[in-house]
Design an enzyme around this catalytic site. Sequence first.
Site, PDB file in Angstrom:
ATOM      1  N   THR A   1       0.487  -1.181   0.018  1.00  0.00           N
ATOM      2  CA  THR A   1      -0.157  -0.113  -0.164  1.00  0.00           C
ATOM      3  C   THR A   1       0.875   1.355  -0.403  1.00  0.00           C
ATOM      4  OG1 THR A   1      -1.887  -1.199   1.299  1.00  0.00           O
ATOM      5  CG2 THR A   1      -1.626   1.377   1.385  1.00  0.00           C
TER       6      THR A   1
ATOM      7  N   GLU B   1      -3.817 -14.802   3.075  1.00  0.00           N
ATOM      8  CA  GLU B   1      -3.852 -14.052   3.510  1.00  0.00           C
ATOM      9  C   GLU B   1      -5.310 -13.830   3.937  1.00  0.00           C
ATOM     10  OE1 GLU B   1      -2.109 -10.247   2.561  1.00  0.00           O
ATOM     11  OE2 GLU B   1      -3.243  -9.039   4.074  1.00  0.00           O
ATOM     12  N   ARG B   2      -6.476 -13.764   3.261  1.00  0.00           N
ATOM     13  CA  ARG B   2      -7.407 -14.180   3.191  1.00  0.00           C
ATOM     14  C   ARG B   2      -8.061 -14.998   3.902  1.00  0.00           C
ATOM     15  NH1 ARG B   2      -7.945 -11.274  -3.309  1.00  0.00           N
ATOM     16  NH2 ARG B   2      -7.390  -8.661  -2.874  1.00  0.00           N
TER      17      ARG B   2
ATOM     18  N   GLY C   1      -4.595   1.978  -2.916  1.00  0.00           N
ATOM     19  CA  GLY C   1      -4.637   1.049  -1.510  1.00  0.00           C
ATOM     20  C   GLY C   1      -5.057  -0.315  -2.101  1.00  0.00           C
TER      21      GLY C   1
HETATM   22  C1  LIG Z   1      -4.190  -1.459   9.844  1.00  0.00           C
HETATM   23  C2  LIG Z   1      -3.757  -1.687   8.902  1.00  0.00           C
HETATM   24  C3  LIG Z   1      -3.289  -2.453   8.694  1.00  0.00           C
HETATM   25  C4  LIG Z   1      -2.718  -2.747   7.095  1.00  0.00           C
HETATM   26  N1  LIG Z   1      -1.767  -3.773   6.711  1.00  0.00           N
HETATM   27  C5  LIG Z   1      -0.966  -3.701   5.906  1.00  0.00           C
HETATM   28  C6  LIG Z   1       0.200  -4.124   5.475  1.00  0.00           C
HETATM   29  O1  LIG Z   1       1.101  -4.789   6.307  1.00  0.00           O
HETATM   30  N2  LIG Z   1       0.561  -4.089   4.301  1.00  0.00           N
HETATM   31  C7  LIG Z   1       0.206  -3.111   3.512  1.00  0.00           C
HETATM   32  O2  LIG Z   1       0.771  -2.890   2.003  1.00  0.00           O
HETATM   33  N3  LIG Z   1      -0.943  -2.663   3.284  1.00  0.00           N
HETATM   34  C8  LIG Z   1      -1.721  -2.951   4.653  1.00  0.00           C
HETATM   35  N4  LIG Z   1      -3.043  -2.052   4.876  1.00  0.00           N
HETATM   36  C9  LIG Z   1      -3.919  -1.497   3.840  1.00  0.00           C
HETATM   37  C10 LIG Z   1      -4.273  -1.487   3.027  1.00  0.00           C
HETATM   38  O3  LIG Z   1      -4.610  -3.117   2.868  1.00  0.00           O
HETATM   39  C11 LIG Z   1      -5.309  -0.583   2.264  1.00  0.00           C
HETATM   40  O4  LIG Z   1      -5.964   0.088   3.589  1.00  0.00           O
HETATM   41  C12 LIG Z   1      -6.972  -1.463   2.019  1.00  0.00           C
HETATM   42  O5  LIG Z   1      -5.989  -2.366   0.885  1.00  0.00           O
HETATM   43  C13 LIG Z   1      -7.420  -0.141   1.074  1.00  0.00           C
HETATM   44  O6  LIG Z   1      -6.660   0.654   0.123  1.00  0.00           O
HETATM   45  P1  LIG Z   1      -6.539   2.118   0.745  1.00  0.00           P
HETATM   46  O7  LIG Z   1      -6.342   2.720   2.619  1.00  0.00           O
HETATM   47  O8  LIG Z   1      -5.748   2.986   0.390  1.00  0.00           O
HETATM   48  O9  LIG Z   1      -8.270   2.379   0.593  1.00  0.00           O
HETATM   49  P2  LIG Z   1      -8.906   3.166  -0.777  1.00  0.00           P
HETATM   50  O10 LIG Z   1      -8.149   1.980  -1.997  1.00  0.00           O
HETATM   51  O11 LIG Z   1      -9.072   4.378  -1.137  1.00  0.00           O
HETATM   52  O12 LIG Z   1     -10.257   2.654  -0.501  1.00  0.00           O
HETATM   53  C14 LIG Z   1     -11.172   3.896  -0.410  1.00  0.00           C
HETATM   54  C15 LIG Z   1     -12.832   3.297  -0.151  1.00  0.00           C
HETATM   55  O13 LIG Z   1     -13.103   2.981  -1.247  1.00  0.00           O
HETATM   56  C16 LIG Z   1     -13.565   1.949  -1.529  1.00  0.00           C
HETATM   57  N5  LIG Z   1     -12.934   1.174  -3.321  1.00  0.00           N
HETATM   58  C17 LIG Z   1     -11.464   1.389  -3.671  1.00  0.00           C
HETATM   59  N6  LIG Z   1     -12.072   0.792  -4.324  1.00  0.00           N
HETATM   60  C18 LIG Z   1     -13.639  -0.054  -4.820  1.00  0.00           C
HETATM   61  C19 LIG Z   1     -13.217  -0.778  -6.439  1.00  0.00           C
HETATM   62  N7  LIG Z   1     -13.332  -0.101  -7.450  1.00  0.00           N
HETATM   63  N8  LIG Z   1     -15.367  -0.355  -5.832  1.00  0.00           N
HETATM   64  C20 LIG Z   1     -15.900  -0.439  -4.736  1.00  0.00           C
HETATM   65  N9  LIG Z   1     -14.926   0.222  -3.874  1.00  0.00           N
HETATM   66  C21 LIG Z   1     -13.842   0.671  -3.263  1.00  0.00           C
HETATM   67  C22 LIG Z   1     -12.578   0.790  -0.364  1.00  0.00           C
HETATM   68  O14 LIG Z   1     -13.380  -0.880  -0.328  1.00  0.00           O
HETATM   69  C23 LIG Z   1     -13.045   1.745   0.896  1.00  0.00           C
HETATM   70  O15 LIG Z   1     -13.920   1.570   1.503  1.00  0.00           O
HETATM   71  C24 LIG Z   1      -2.973  -2.155   6.042  1.00  0.00           C
HETATM   72  C25 LIG Z   1      -4.427  -0.933   6.730  1.00  0.00           C
HETATM   73  C26 LIG Z   1      -4.134  -0.742   8.177  1.00  0.00           C
HETATM   74  C27 LIG Z   1      -5.862  -0.219   8.450  1.00  0.00           C
END
Ligand SMILES: Cc1cc2nc3c(=O)[nH]c(=O)nc-3n(C[C@H](O)[C@H](O)[C@H](O)COP(=O)(O)OP(=O)(O)OC[C@H]3O[C@@H](n4cnc5c(N)ncnc54)[C@H](O)[C@@H]3O)c2cc1C
Length: 381
Positions: free
Chosen positions: A127, A246-247, A132
């Site tokens: 990320t 992971e999932r 993300g």
């Molecule tokens: C505590 C914690 C630990 C984490 N650990 C890791 C880690 O170890 N390594 C790592 O790489 N990442 C990690 N993450 C990151 C995590 O995987 C991302 O936060 C997650 O994938 C969402 O990405 P984003 O935060 O950029 O949200 P965004 O991608 O900006 O999404 C925001 C919202 O929009 C929705 N959305 C986005 N695209 C679509 C779509 N195409 N259709 C419908 N809805 C959509 C999402 O579902 C969400 O509700 C961690 C996050 C947290 C909070």
Amino acid sequence: MSNYESPWMNEDLRMYRKALREFIEEEFVPRQARWRAEHRPSAQDWKQAGATGLLLPDVPEEYGGGGGNFAHQAVVTEELGRAGVNFGCGVQSIVSHYIAHYGNEEQKKKWLPAMAQGELVGAIAMTEPSAGSDLQAIKTSARREGNEYVISGSKTFITNGGLANLICVAAKTNPNVAPFRGISMIVVETQNLKGYRVGKSLEKIGMHEIDTCELFFDDVRVPAGNLLGKSEGAGFAQMMDQLRYERLMIGVGAIATIERALAITIKYAKERKAFGQTLLEFQNARFKLAQCKTEAQIGRVFVDNCILRMIDGKLDPVTAAMAKYWLTECQCRIVDECVQLHGGYGYMTEYPIAQMWMDSRVQRIYAGSNEILVELIGSSL
Ligand SMILES: Cc1cc2nc3c(=O)[nH]c(=O)nc-3n(C[C@H](O)[C@H](O)[C@H](O)COP(=O)(O)OP(=O)(O)OC[C@H]3O[C@@H](n4cnc5c(N)ncnc54)[C@H](O)[C@@H]3O)c2cc1C
């Protein structure tokens, strides 16, 4: 399901579970307050976890792992969930799987035994601040210069980030091709690494025992031999494949939390009195708990089926997405009901159910948000 036992259980796993349960209760539960205050376990805690056999349970023994299969990983995840302990060993397992599946012999021998011992702490860095869900949009680049890669960019929300000294980084090795063919996974050993910096631990709603950090790579140089896979550009496919593991692990953690929340709340509802009777004597509380218990039972049977399929190497990405999506939705709904049944005490952080409520929320967000997973399931229809 008082007499139910998972169909993948056997004597070896029962003994493993017993040893882990004792260790977690005696050693890790009392350290939770310290970990929360310090945002992470110590390097020594990691080494102790390694010595106890908690790390890399499903990596072959020849690489220092436990020599088990996904059932062993499920036991670790369930026992931590049962005790309400958050410890970043799930990420450690995920990183070890990237190395075990895509690493060459030299890479496996170099990194896996040290990871199993807790001497190397792993993190997976996909990320970024502006990417993300849309992983193909990552900007971190890895430019080949002679026998090195020069990595530039930043990552955010990285679990174990503060202590991690072995980071599996997703980076663009070729910006000129379709993104899914231009991303590679490169292992970064961070000790004394010039240009590498860890931001401060991010303040979260829950999971305070595990650190979550920003990572910065400013022309960081790593040996070209740290690329995972035979050639560049395989990273996106590797991530999609490993996300199944992971999932499902998150699904297993979800069901363990559901079972714990229900056990705690049923006990509470039998003890707590209002209007001269126990909470459980109110039809509303009894019905709510009956409904939650039914969902928990359905979830348990589903997750066990997924575990069996994973052990056989037959768990498909869509079913893994279903497990993560549905079980974490159930987790948040059921834990929230349990908070409600605790009344005001459910809002007090000294009560385990309040802690579980705070820790649960992120389960619907990471490892592919549940919306992304529903998209993935939908695309298979
Ligand atoms: C505590 C914690 C630990 C984490 N650990 C890791 C880690 O170890 N390594 C790592 O790489 N990442 C990690 N993450 C990151 C995590 O995987 C991302 O936060 C997650 O994938 C969402 O990405 P984003 O935060 O950029 O949200 P965004 O991608 O900006 O999404 C925001 C919202 O929009 C929705 N959305 C986005 N695209 C679509 C779509 N195409 N259709 C419908 N809805 C959509 C999402 O579902 C969400 O509700 C961690 C996050 C947290 C909070």
